[in-house]
Design an enzyme around this catalytic site. Structure first.
Site, mmCIF file in Angstrom:
data_model
loop_
_atom_site.group_PDB
_atom_site.id
_atom_site.type_symbol
_atom_site.label_atom_id
_atom_site.label_comp_id
_atom_site.label_asym_id
_atom_site.label_seq_id
_atom_site.Cartn_x
_atom_site.Cartn_y
_atom_site.Cartn_z
ATOM 1 N N CYS A 52 0.789 -1.246 -0.011
ATOM 2 C CA CYS A 52 0.096 0.103 -0.013
ATOM 3 C C CYS A 52 0.974 1.411 -0.067
ATOM 4 O O CYS A 52 0.737 2.248 -0.819
ATOM 5 C CB CYS A 52 -0.976 -0.028 1.185
ATOM 6 N N ASN A 53 2.025 1.188 0.838
ATOM 7 C CA ASN A 53 2.752 2.319 0.879
ATOM 8 C C ASN A 53 3.397 2.469 -0.632
ATOM 9 O O ASN A 53 3.528 3.641 -1.282
ATOM 10 C CB ASN A 53 3.972 2.216 1.935
#
Length: 342
Positions: free
Chosen positions: A149-150
């Site tokens: 997600c990052n």
């Protein structure tokens, strides 16, 4: 045609998010839910917010009959998916939400995750799951590896700029804030309310955050030479959301135009008017990513900020977007939910 779906790791946050999204999807039916630690329980008992849905009971993965399943989402912990996916039937199309197939080079996987790759041959057919940039490969893939997600948030801010040579590749600073659900559902002392609330802190500072492997892989391939961004993630006392603030050297107006042009036809990537900044509260619970560009007070420098929901666009929403492509369905099916506000 309705496609039968299995979700492995259904008792985790990303598994629950997949169920929430697929519940509005006219082309998919959830036929099996795997969760070894909670086998025999109902989803209503594990996630009461899903009690209105008619769902299969949770079962052990090795007890699932995959013969009638078209596609399987694997929302399992890192270091688990390689073994599990290797044992799945060859007819299954698979979207993996873990980190186990994100890095193309098995040596890089061992470097960042600390153990040898357990499915090297399977890795060769895995397609990196950043939908907007690997759409054609995803559509024909058997195995798609969802991004971190990052890593997704940072790439949405930077990929078009690197590809267009619009920024100085040796001066990229990525300062990222991530909500606590990004750490998963397992009990940990540092994630207790009393330990986390009323403050935020950097973690994996320096060169140890695993998503750096994805940044190195993707940015260097785009640039045709090594690119090493300076990256620091921070844990914030919020349930959902990622805000990535990127500091770059380049002309801010040109940077905004490059991003606006790159994403003009993308249904989920929205570049805000020049000077306007995004907020995680405006993408919560949705598959949208908002991107803003502002000039720095020093000429020749710019600030690019991207915001998305880590559980949706950063994980389960991205996984469903990829699955739609793999099943020859409209890419946006089940994903046009408006953000939840306030």
């Amino acid at each position: 045609m309705t496609h039968k779906i299995a979700i492995l790791g259904a008792s985790g946050y990303t598994g629950a998010e997949l169920i929430r999204l697929i519940a509005t999807h006219g082309g998919m039916e959830i036929a099996a839910l795997g969760a070894n630690s909670k086998a025999g329980q109902s989803m209503a008992s594990v996630f009461p917010h899903l009690r209105h849905l008619d769902l299969p009971m949770l079962s052990k993965i090795d007890e699932i009959d995959f013969s009638g399943i078209d596609l399987c989402f694997c929302a399992l912990p890192h270091k688990t998916s390689q073994e599990v996916i290797s044992a799945l039937p060859s007819h299954l199309r698979i979207v993996d939400l873990s980190a186990d197939f994100r890095l193309r080079d098995p040596a890089e996987y061992e470097k960042w995750y600390g153990n040898p790759h357990a499915a090297v041959e399977l890795q060769k057919e895995a397609v990196y799951g950043l939908t907007e940039f690997y759409r054609d490969q995803i559509a024909t893939a058997r195995l798609v590896a969802g991004t971190g997600c990052n890593a997704a948030t940072g790439q949405y801010a930077l990929r078009p700029l690197i590809a267009a040579d619009a920024i100085d590749l040796d001066h990229i600073v990525l300062d990222l804030k991530c909500a606590v659900s990004g750490a998963g559902r397992s009990l940990r002392e540092n994630l207790l309310h009393a330990e986390l609330s009323e403050g935020y802190h950097g973690y994996a500072v320096g060169s140890v955050h695993r998503h750096m492997g994805e940044f190195d892989q993707e940015f260097s391939a785009l640039a045709g030479r090594p690119v090493a961004v300076q990256f620091t993630p921070h844990l914030i006392p919020a349930n959902r959301g990622i805000l990535a603030t990127t500091y770059v050297h380049g002309d801010a107006a040109q940077i905004h135009q490059v991003l606006a042009d790159a994403y003009a036809d993308e249904p989920f990537l929205q570049v805000l008017p020049y000077g306007e900044q995004p907020s995680t509260r405006h993408v919560r619970g949705s598959n949208f990513c908002h991107i803003g560009v502002t000039a720095d007070r020093t000429a020749g420098r710019a600030i690019v900020i991207a915001a998305l929901d880590n559980l949706t666009k950063g994980s389960s929403g991205q996984a469903l977007q990829n699955a739609n492509l793999m099943l020859n369905l409209d890419e946006t099916t089940g994903l046009m939910l408006a953000p939840c506000f306030p």
